[in-house]
Design an enzyme around this catalytic site. Structure first.
Site, PDB file in Angstrom:
ATOM      1  N   THR A  69      20.728  53.642 -25.806  1.00  0.00           N
ATOM      2  CA  THR A  69      21.019  52.264 -26.185  1.00  0.00           C
ATOM      3  C   THR A  69      20.245  51.871 -27.441  1.00  0.00           C
ATOM      4  OG1 THR A  69      21.373  51.762 -23.846  1.00  0.00           O
ATOM      5  CG2 THR A  69      21.162  49.894 -25.324  1.00  0.00           C
ATOM      6  N   CYS A  70      18.995  52.295 -27.538  1.00  0.00           N
ATOM      7  CA  CYS A  70      18.194  51.994 -28.738  1.00  0.00           C
ATOM      8  C   CYS A  70      18.741  52.728 -29.952  1.00  0.00           C
ATOM      9  CB  CYS A  70      16.731  52.379 -28.507  1.00  0.00           C
ATOM     10  SG  CYS A  70      15.941  51.448 -27.178  1.00  0.00           S
ATOM     11  N   ASP A  71      19.174  53.965 -29.748  1.00  0.00           N
ATOM     12  CA  ASP A  71      19.799  54.747 -30.813  1.00  0.00           C
ATOM     13  C   ASP A  71      21.033  54.011 -31.330  1.00  0.00           C
ATOM     14  OD1 ASP A  71      22.041  56.755 -31.574  1.00  0.00           O
ATOM     15  OD2 ASP A  71      20.243  57.996 -31.719  1.00  0.00           O
TER      16      ASP A  71
END
Length: 183
Positions: A69-71
């Site tokens: 999700t951060c990627d």
């Protein structure tokens, strides 16, 4: 045009797959100035967040770049920003070490975002109310600052596994630039 995801007045929390997590520190609000904090960049140079004044700035706050999700959130900031990278400051902040951020940026071929790390003492997390007590990571958030460093859009994502509404943040940033005759 500007919105805010508000916390309850007492205890600030977010969830991870439904499990409540406690946020530490003083929560931010739309209309207040971003706290004065200095964070290291990829070259370990200390960057004062106040140095972003003079340009509209989007701060994309993520728990760890090494999660899907951060990627995705970071790629959206880099690749789907509708040309904001030409006129605004785009910044990703995480508690990852600058070395890990540098590796991520290189592997992801991202060159239009400034990466800053809150790894030292979580000063950014504490001063913005985004530090998660249980994991000592940062909560997921998107913050748009005007040219004076004042928060004009804020979304603290209530469920860490979900992405913020990046389109709304981009729209807010473009609105600030149009309002100031910067487009």
């Amino acid at each position: 045009m500007f919105s805010v995801e508000a916390f309850a007045d007492s205890i600030q929390t977010v969830t991870l797959r439904g499990k409540p997590l406690t946020l530490m520190g003083k929560k931010m609000q739309v209309g207040q100035a971003l706290p004065t904090v200095r964070l290291p960049d990829l070259g370990l140079n200390m960057i004062d967040l106040q140095s972003f004044k003079g340009k509209v700035t989007i701060l994309s706050v993520v728990p760890s770049l090494d999660t899907p999700t951060c990627d995705k959130q970071t790629h959206m900031l880099s690749e789907e920003n509708k040309g904001l990278d030409q006129t605004a400051n785009l910044v990703t902040i995480s508690r990852d070490l600058p070395f890990a951020q540098k590796r991520f940026a290189k592997e992801a071929n991202i060159h239009n975002i400034q990466f800053l790390s809150d790894y030292r003492d979580a000063e950014f997390g504490k001063s913005t109310g985004l530090l998660i007590e249980e994991s000592r990571l940062l909560a997921r958030a998107i913050i748009v600052l005007d040219r004076d460093g004042v928060i004009r859009y804020l979304e603290v994502v209530p469920e860490l596994a979900r992405l913020p509404e990046m389109e709304k943040a981009f729209h807010s940033a473009w609105g600030l630039m149009s309002k100031n005759g910067l487009t």
